[in-house]
Each structure stands twice: as structure tokens, then as C-alpha cells.
Design an enzyme around this catalytic site. Sequence first.
Site, PDB file in Angstrom:
ATOM      1  N   CYS A 176       0.771  -1.378   0.072  1.00  0.00           N
ATOM      2  CA  CYS A 176      -0.059   0.025  -0.062  1.00  0.00           C
ATOM      3  C   CYS A 176       0.964   1.347   0.062  1.00  0.00           C
ATOM      4  CB  CYS A 176      -0.838   0.080   1.165  1.00  0.00           C
ATOM      5  SG  CYS A 176      -1.943  -1.324   0.923  1.00  0.00           S
TER       6      CYS A 176
ATOM      7  N   HIS B 267      -3.156   7.561   1.779  1.00  0.00           N
ATOM      8  CA  HIS B 267      -3.595   6.078   1.558  1.00  0.00           C
ATOM      9  C   HIS B 267      -4.879   5.737   2.061  1.00  0.00           C
ATOM     10  CE1 HIS B 267      -3.937   1.905   0.518  1.00  0.00           C
ATOM     11  NE2 HIS B 267      -3.543   1.608   1.680  1.00  0.00           N
TER      12      HIS B 267
ATOM     13  N   ASN C 222      -9.990  -0.068  -0.961  1.00  0.00           N
ATOM     14  CA  ASN C 222      -8.595   0.216  -0.519  1.00  0.00           C
ATOM     15  C   ASN C 222      -7.904  -0.484  -2.007  1.00  0.00           C
ATOM     16  OD1 ASN C 222      -5.721  -0.111  -0.020  1.00  0.00           O
ATOM     17  ND2 ASN C 222      -6.106  -0.963   1.976  1.00  0.00           N
TER      18      ASN C 222
HETATM   19  O1  UT7 Z   1      -3.958  -0.842   3.502  1.00  0.00           O
HETATM   20  C1  UT7 Z   1      -3.004  -1.616   4.303  1.00  0.00           C
HETATM   21  C2  UT7 Z   1      -3.333  -1.503   5.414  1.00  0.00           C
HETATM   22  N1  UT7 Z   1      -4.482  -2.312   5.903  1.00  0.00           N
HETATM   23  C3  UT7 Z   1      -5.321  -1.680   6.736  1.00  0.00           C
HETATM   24  O2  UT7 Z   1      -5.004  -0.296   7.327  1.00  0.00           O
HETATM   25  C4  UT7 Z   1      -6.271  -2.372   7.612  1.00  0.00           C
HETATM   26  C5  UT7 Z   1      -6.216  -1.979   9.042  1.00  0.00           C
HETATM   27  N2  UT7 Z   1      -7.311  -2.563   9.711  1.00  0.00           N
HETATM   28  C6  UT7 Z   1      -8.749  -2.509   9.606  1.00  0.00           C
HETATM   29  O3  UT7 Z   1      -8.770  -1.366   8.943  1.00  0.00           O
HETATM   30  C7  UT7 Z   1      -9.662  -2.949  10.428  1.00  0.00           C
HETATM   31  O4  UT7 Z   1      -8.907  -3.489  11.417  1.00  0.00           O
HETATM   32  C8  UT7 Z   1     -10.785  -3.604   9.914  1.00  0.00           C
HETATM   33  C9  UT7 Z   1     -11.473  -2.955   8.894  1.00  0.00           C
HETATM   34  C10 UT7 Z   1      -9.812  -4.918   8.826  1.00  0.00           C
HETATM   35  C11 UT7 Z   1     -11.672  -4.450  10.806  1.00  0.00           C
HETATM   36  O5  UT7 Z   1     -12.100  -3.557  11.626  1.00  0.00           O
HETATM   37  P1  UT7 Z   1     -11.864  -3.814  13.214  1.00  0.00           P
HETATM   38  O6  UT7 Z   1     -12.906  -2.987  13.805  1.00  0.00           O
HETATM   39  O7  UT7 Z   1     -10.813  -3.922  13.683  1.00  0.00           O
HETATM   40  O8  UT7 Z   1     -12.914  -5.216  13.555  1.00  0.00           O
HETATM   41  P2  UT7 Z   1     -12.301  -6.465  13.857  1.00  0.00           P
HETATM   42  O9  UT7 Z   1     -11.325  -7.076  13.061  1.00  0.00           O
HETATM   43  O10 UT7 Z   1     -11.921  -6.253  15.545  1.00  0.00           O
HETATM   44  O11 UT7 Z   1     -13.916  -7.341  13.935  1.00  0.00           O
HETATM   45  C12 UT7 Z   1     -14.637  -7.123  14.609  1.00  0.00           C
HETATM   46  C13 UT7 Z   1     -15.982  -7.964  14.357  1.00  0.00           C
HETATM   47  C14 UT7 Z   1     -15.379  -9.611  14.507  1.00  0.00           C
HETATM   48  O12 UT7 Z   1     -16.384 -10.410  15.100  1.00  0.00           O
HETATM   49  P3  UT7 Z   1     -16.295 -10.666  16.823  1.00  0.00           P
HETATM   50  O13 UT7 Z   1     -14.888 -11.534  16.813  1.00  0.00           O
HETATM   51  O14 UT7 Z   1     -16.122  -9.571  17.478  1.00  0.00           O
HETATM   52  O15 UT7 Z   1     -17.416 -11.631  16.928  1.00  0.00           O
HETATM   53  C15 UT7 Z   1     -15.351  -9.980  13.278  1.00  0.00           C
HETATM   54  O16 UT7 Z   1     -15.516 -11.376  13.119  1.00  0.00           O
HETATM   55  O17 UT7 Z   1     -16.409  -7.840  13.126  1.00  0.00           O
HETATM   56  C16 UT7 Z   1     -16.513  -9.378  12.383  1.00  0.00           C
HETATM   57  N3  UT7 Z   1     -16.349  -8.905  10.979  1.00  0.00           N
HETATM   58  C17 UT7 Z   1     -17.185  -8.848  10.358  1.00  0.00           C
HETATM   59  N4  UT7 Z   1     -18.532  -8.606  10.020  1.00  0.00           N
HETATM   60  C18 UT7 Z   1     -19.324  -8.356   9.278  1.00  0.00           C
HETATM   61  C19 UT7 Z   1     -14.961  -9.027  10.266  1.00  0.00           C
HETATM   62  N5  UT7 Z   1     -15.167  -8.832   8.986  1.00  0.00           N
HETATM   63  C20 UT7 Z   1     -16.581  -8.516   9.105  1.00  0.00           C
HETATM   64  C21 UT7 Z   1     -17.411  -8.162   7.870  1.00  0.00           C
HETATM   65  N6  UT7 Z   1     -18.800  -8.160   8.217  1.00  0.00           N
HETATM   66  N7  UT7 Z   1     -16.814  -7.844   6.800  1.00  0.00           N
END
Ligand code: UT7
Length: 323
Positions: free
Chosen positions: A113, A250, A280
Site C-alpha cells: 500500500c 492512502h 482500498n
Molecule cells: O492498506 C493496508 C493497511 N491495511 C489496513 O489499514 C487495514 C487495517 N485494519 C482495519 O482497517 C480494521 O482492523 C478492519 C476494517 C480490517 C476491521 O475492523 P475492526 O474494527 O478492527 O474489526 P475486528 O477485526 O476487530 O472485527 C470485529 C468483528 C469480529 O467479530 P467478533 O470476533 O467481534 O465477533 C469480526 O468477525 O467484526 C467481524 N467482522 C465482520 N462482520 C461483518 C469482520 N469482518 C466482517 C465483515 N462483516 N466483513
Amino acid sequence: MIRSVVRGIGSALPKRVVTNREMETMVDTSDEWIVQRTGIRQRYIAGEGETTASLGAEAAKKALEAAGITADDIDMIVCATSTPDNTFPSTAVNIQARLGMTHGFAFDVQAVCTGFVYAITTADAYIRGGLAKRVLVIGAETFSRILDWEDRTTCVLFGDGAGAIVLEASEEQGVNAVRGVLTAHLRSDGSHKDKLYVDGGPSTTGTVGHLRMEGREVFKYAVGMITDVIEQSFAASGLTAEDVDWLVPHQANRRIIDGAAKKLAIPLEKVVITVDQHGNTSAASIPLALSVAVADGRIKKGDLVLLEAMGGGFTWGAVLLRW
Ligand code: UT7
């Protein structure tokens, strides 16, 4: 002093738009979750015949046209991508061929990225070192081709696209009033290499592999790493957050963008945000965002523009330039 000045910009997107609603039909997700956690509303996905090189070449042609020059006037192409058409030759030489260019030289840089920030910095060093006069700097990706479309934690986040700029050597005097790339700061730390990676490759599995990410872990580091290199850019240039006309980050996650802007005290009115429209697009996200803000008249000649990115590796970096 020789500076690398932007002479033109172009971009390209696949034909097909995939909305969050359509994503709901593919994996267990919701428009509400995606918008709340990321700010993404839709993304573009490459179809048959659309590849990283085809999108990159289309963006490059538009950038050449905007600069009022042709491929004959270019002596170097640098393409940032992690989704090349082939393992080799580079996507840059593929694009060179599509432009009908048989002179000069072309190569890829791979910093995921942060690729476009690395590519501009590389082009600027070649220009200031006298190795090139006019450079096509391209960020092009088709991340849809390395996604695991059954993994909801990653497949909703990414999209495809390309953007390109023409950078040209220009004799500029002084430090702060001049146009062009003013300062660039690159970083990487491979101890984080397993937090965002592709689980395949020519030398390991002999397959292309799929993107894997510990999203929460990446998120934890993002704002701090981004603001670190931006503060280094300010220290090196004597400029401050108040001098910045446009922050073009980004586009990974709206919450990361908002967090970095807040920490730097850059008001959101000065931040170009396209993550809602493009998702992204990795190395393509900054030139795509730049091209939107140039086309709608926000970014104008003489504006101080701050680019920043963070991604797999981890890699991160910032570029301050006067448009
Ligand atoms: O470009 C390169 C760099 N990459 C990034 O910058 C990405 C950085 N990370 C992020 O942007 C975020 O961490 C994400 C958007 C990937 C995820 O957001 P989050 O607030 O960190 O969510 P999480 O991973 O803590 O997940 C929260 C919940 C989980 O459920 P439980 O374990 O709390 O029951 C996931 O299973 O959301 C669930 N979840 C989803 N639910 C619905 C994960 N993906 C999805 C989805 N739809 N697509």
C-alpha cells in the site's frame, strides 16, 4: 536546484462497480458493518481483459495527455504494484510496450500500500541524480485477483484501479516557494511481515496465493507510523501542518484517515477521501485520490500536498510536494 515537478495526472478504473449490498450476497457481511468500520461504500472490480497493466497503461496515457507530451518524451517508467500481470517481466515494461515505447527503462517497485509513495521517492531520486528527466510514476493494482472471496474479514476491503503522474526535472530556486517534491521519508520494518501478507509466491508455494491480514494488528500501528513520518517531513522541510493545503492519504480505512488527520491537527476539509468510492486499492489509492481532487478543482498549481501511506511489510512513508 533540480526538483521533480508534476506535469500531468491520469487514472483508470474497471467498468464493474460492486456495492456493499452486492457484497452481502457473497459473504456474511452488511453494508452497515462495512460503512461503520471502514467508510467503504463500493469498490471497482476488474473483469475479463482488465489487468494491472491494462489499467496502468490507461492511466499513464491520460497522464501523458494531461502533461501535453507523448511516450517519446518519457525516459523512465516506475510502476508500484503488488499484483503484477506476471511474476516477470515487470508490469512497468508491460505498460512500456502498451505505450509503444522502445527507448528508456522501466521497472516495478513493490511496497504494497506504500508503493506509490516509494515510487515517487524513487523517481525523484533518479531525477535529482540526473538519471532521468521525465518519469511516468504509476500505481496500479488488481487486488481482487489475490483476495480470498470467502474471507469476509478481507474481501470487503479492497478494490482495483490505477493512477499515474508525469514527473519532470525542473530548475527551481529556494526551498519553500518552489514547486515539486520537497521532501520524502520512507520506512519499513520486516518484523511485522506476517501481519499482512500473501500466503503464496514463486519461491515458496509456486502459487499466487491469497491476501491474509490481522486487521486489528495493522490498525494498531497505522496512525502512529503515519504521523511519525509526516512529522519527520515537517522537521526536514521547516513546514507545518498549517501550511498543508491538501492531505492525500492512502485510502485503507476512514477511521485511520480521521485518526491521523486529528493527531496532526489537519482539518477534515483539507483531507481528500475516496475510500468510500474505491475501497482500498493499495498502491493505486493515492494517485486515484489525487486525480479526483485535481479533476474537481480542489488541488491547484502551487498547493502544498502531503501524501502518506502505510501497509504490508510493514512499509510506510510520506511525501511533501508543491503541485
Ligand atoms: O492498506 C493496508 C493497511 N491495511 C489496513 O489499514 C487495514 C487495517 N485494519 C482495519 O482497517 C480494521 O482492523 C478492519 C476494517 C480490517 C476491521 O475492523 P475492526 O474494527 O478492527 O474489526 P475486528 O477485526 O476487530 O472485527 C470485529 C468483528 C469480529 O467479530 P467478533 O470476533 O467481534 O465477533 C469480526 O468477525 O467484526 C467481524 N467482522 C465482520 N462482520 C461483518 C469482520 N469482518 C466482517 C465483515 N462483516 N466483513
